[in-house]
Design a protein around this motif. Structure first.
Motif, PDB file in Angstrom:
ATOM      1  N   ILE A  69      -0.872   9.688   1.322  1.00 17.55           N
ATOM      2  CA  ILE A  69      -1.594  10.086   0.109  1.00 17.55           C
ATOM      3  C   ILE A  69      -2.901  10.737   0.521  1.00 17.55           C
ATOM      4  O   ILE A  69      -3.542  10.309   1.490  1.00 17.55           O
ATOM      5  N   ARG A  70      -3.302  11.754  -0.217  1.00 18.07           N
ATOM      6  CA  ARG A  70      -4.656  12.273  -0.041  1.00 18.07           C
ATOM      7  C   ARG A  70      -5.275  12.472  -1.417  1.00 18.07           C
ATOM      8  O   ARG A  70      -4.591  12.838  -2.379  1.00 18.07           O
ATOM      9  N   LEU A  71      -6.595  12.192  -1.497  1.00 11.03           N
ATOM     10  CA  LEU A  71      -7.306  12.351  -2.752  1.00 11.03           C
ATOM     11  C   LEU A  71      -8.751  12.731  -2.486  1.00 11.03           C
ATOM     12  O   LEU A  71      -9.271  12.522  -1.383  1.00 11.03           O
ATOM     13  N   VAL A  86      -5.119  14.113  -6.636  1.00  9.55           N
ATOM     14  CA  VAL A  86      -4.279  13.318  -5.744  1.00  9.55           C
ATOM     15  C   VAL A  86      -2.999  14.091  -5.414  1.00  9.55           C
ATOM     16  O   VAL A  86      -2.433  14.762  -6.274  1.00  9.55           O
ATOM     17  N   GLN A  87      -2.539  13.979  -4.152  1.00  8.75           N
ATOM     18  CA  GLN A  87      -1.272  14.554  -3.708  1.00  8.75           C
ATOM     19  C   GLN A  87      -0.569  13.566  -2.777  1.00  8.75           C
ATOM     20  O   GLN A  87      -1.216  12.730  -2.135  1.00  8.75           O
ATOM     21  N   VAL A  88       0.752  13.692  -2.684  1.00  4.34           N
ATOM     22  CA  VAL A  88       1.553  12.830  -1.812  1.00  4.34           C
ATOM     23  C   VAL A  88       2.533  13.692  -1.012  1.00  4.34           C
ATOM     24  O   VAL A  88       3.035  14.702  -1.520  1.00  4.34           O
ATOM     25  N   ARG A  89       2.804  13.299   0.226  1.00  5.27           N
ATOM     26  CA  ARG A  89       3.837  13.943   1.027  1.00  5.27           C
ATOM     27  C   ARG A  89       4.643  12.866   1.748  1.00  5.27           C
ATOM     28  O   ARG A  89       4.257  11.683   1.750  1.00  5.27           O
ATOM     29  N   CYS A  90       5.753  13.252   2.378  1.00  2.09           N
ATOM     30  CA  CYS A  90       6.614  12.273   3.037  1.00  2.09           C
ATOM     31  C   CYS A  90       7.135  12.816   4.367  1.00  2.09           C
ATOM     32  O   CYS A  90       7.114  14.021   4.619  1.00  2.09           O
ATOM     33  N   LYS A  91       7.608  11.886   5.185  1.00  2.51           N
ATOM     34  CA  LYS A  91       8.082  12.225   6.534  1.00  2.51           C
ATOM     35  C   LYS A  91       9.250  11.311   6.894  1.00  2.51           C
ATOM     36  O   LYS A  91       9.200  10.112   6.623  1.00  2.51           O
ATOM     37  N   PRO A  92      10.316  11.838   7.508  1.00  3.83           N
ATOM     38  CA  PRO A  92      11.430  10.990   7.932  1.00  3.83           C
ATOM     39  C   PRO A  92      11.122  10.284   9.245  1.00  3.83           C
ATOM     40  O   PRO A  92      10.109  10.545   9.892  1.00  3.83           O
ATOM     41  N   ASP A  93      12.029   9.382   9.634  1.00  3.89           N
ATOM     42  CA  ASP A  93      11.843   8.678  10.905  1.00  3.89           C
ATOM     43  C   ASP A  93      11.867   9.641  12.080  1.00  3.89           C
ATOM     44  O   ASP A  93      11.163   9.467  13.059  1.00  3.89           O
ATOM     45  N   HIS A  94      12.692  10.700  11.992  1.00  8.04           N
ATOM     46  CA  HIS A  94      12.669  11.784  12.984  1.00  8.04           C
ATOM     47  C   HIS A  94      12.500  13.088  12.215  1.00  8.04           C
ATOM     48  O   HIS A  94      13.291  13.379  11.324  1.00  8.04           O
ATOM     49  N   GLY A  95      11.506  13.851  12.557  1.00  6.83           N
ATOM     50  CA  GLY A  95      11.321  15.119  11.856  1.00  6.83           C
ATOM     51  C   GLY A  95       9.870  15.405  11.541  1.00  6.83           C
ATOM     52  O   GLY A  95       8.963  14.963  12.255  1.00  6.83           O
ATOM     53  N   PHE A  96       9.641  16.116  10.433  1.00  6.25           N
ATOM     54  CA  PHE A  96       8.326  16.661  10.131  1.00  6.25           C
ATOM     55  C   PHE A  96       7.879  16.257   8.733  1.00  6.25           C
ATOM     56  O   PHE A  96       8.683  15.927   7.866  1.00  6.25           O
ATOM     57  N   TRP A  97       6.550  16.318   8.517  1.00  2.87           N
ATOM     58  CA  TRP A  97       5.994  16.056   7.187  1.00  2.87           C
ATOM     59  C   TRP A  97       6.463  17.132   6.212  1.00  2.87           C
ATOM     60  O   TRP A  97       6.555  18.313   6.559  1.00  2.87           O
ATOM     61  N   SER A  98       6.721  16.713   5.004  1.00  5.63           N
ATOM     62  CA  SER A  98       7.004  17.674   3.941  1.00  5.63           C
ATOM     63  C   SER A  98       5.713  18.401   3.564  1.00  5.63           C
ATOM     64  O   SER A  98       4.618  18.040   4.019  1.00  5.63           O
ATOM     65  N   LYS A  99       5.839  19.400   2.726  1.00  8.84           N
ATOM     66  CA  LYS A  99       4.649  19.990   2.135  1.00  8.84           C
ATOM     67  C   LYS A  99       4.042  18.981   1.161  1.00  8.84           C
ATOM     68  O   LYS A  99       4.716  18.071   0.688  1.00  8.84           O
ATOM     69  N   TRP A 100       2.751  19.133   0.855  1.00  7.56           N
ATOM     70  CA  TRP A 100       2.122  18.264  -0.132  1.00  7.56           C
ATOM     71  C   TRP A 100       2.719  18.558  -1.505  1.00  7.56           C
ATOM     72  O   TRP A 100       2.949  19.707  -1.871  1.00  7.56           O
TER      73      TRP A 100
END
Length: 288
Positions: free
Chosen positions: A170-172, A204-218
């Motif tokens: 999360i970022r805010l 506020v914005q949220v992004r996600c990341k898998p166990d292997h791979g890269f962060w999504s866009k916000w």
């Protein structure tokens, strides 16, 4: 006779090539595969940058084969991923398999090929952003107000089977601030923020990341206004406690000074004299 025909053919070919070169025409430049991405470990897309077209119509094809195999295949779908892309649907995607991918460029003057790209779908996962971000202010009785943030995983991802595990961030920030405040939320899809500036509108914005791979866009921004007086309740209580403590302390000091007692006398009571029945204290004074 054959030698004359061969010489004539070579001469015509060189003349043709020189004519095209003088007209600014040439074989295509080398293309480049710049990204391959899977949103959910079940499909993936690769994109490429074309090289120079040599001043002629140029055709691009993507070919691939799987590591350890000799059969070569062409891209199954050039449209879904947009221009200069190839989309592999579930039928053409295999997990724990290395794809060796090449882009071929061809025009009237010749052809060129990109460097091969080695792709394992497991390690190119970049999910879509989380969805349905909601913000809510809460203030339980006799507790400090806080911001309650909730969201849902990307719609294309199936987390029930454990096939893909996502972590969230999360970022805010106040709307006019330059710097973001970032919080790692782990696998939970809700988070509590306690430190808030009254009177500010927060983004506020949220992004996600898998166990292997890269962060999504916000994900898309959500905002909420923090009231100016949300700390009044706590502030009033603390002011009351501080004033009451100060008054009690002043009263104690005033009483001690007024009666002429020292602090030691107040804390330690005087030692009582002897209480033996029949004992005359005047005799003790005469003896001294």
């Amino acid at each position: 006779m054959k030698e004359n025909v061969a010489s004539t053919f070579v001469f015509i070919l060189l003349l043709f090539l020189n004519t095209n070169l003088l007209n600014g025409q040439s074989p295509p430049g080398k293309p480049e595969i710049f990204k391959c991405r899977s949103p959910e470990k079940e499909t993936f897309t690769c994109w490429w940058k074309p090289g120079t077209d040599g001043g002629l119509p140029t055709n691009y094809t993507l070919t691939y084969h799987k590591e350890g195999e000799t059969d070569i295949y062409e891209c199954p779908d050039y449209k879904t991923g947009g221009p200069n892309s190839c989309y592999f649907n579930k039928k053409h995607t295999s997990i724990w398999t290395v794809y060796i991918i090449v882009i071929n460029a061809t025009n009237q003057m010749g052809s060129s090929a990109s460097d091969p790209r080695y792709v394992d779908v497991t390690y190119i996962v970049e999910p879509n952003p989380p969805v349905n971000l909601t913000l809510e202010l809460k203030q339980p009785e006799d507790q400090k107000l806080y911001l309650w943030i909730k969201w849902f995983p990307p719609t294309l991802v199936d987390l029930r089977t454990g096939w893909l595990i996502l972590q969230y961030e999360i970022r805010l920030k106040p709307e006019k601030a330059a710097e973001w405040e970032t919080h790692f939320a782990g696998q939970q899809t809700q988070f509590k923020i306690l430190s808030l500036y009254p009177g500010h509108k927060y983004v506020v914005q949220v992004r996600c990341k898998p166990d292997h791979g890269f962060w999504s866009k916000w994900g898309p921004e959500s905002s909420i206004q923090i009231p100016n007086d949300f700390t009044m309740k706590d502030t009033t209580v603390w002011i009351f406690v501080a004033v009451l403590s100060a008054v009690i302390g002043l009263i104690m000091v005033w009483v001690v000074v007024l009666k002429g007692y020292s602090m030691v006398t107040c804390i330690l009571p005087p030692v009582p004299g002897p209480k033996i029945k029949g004992f005359d204290t005047h005799l003790l004074e005469a003896a001294t």
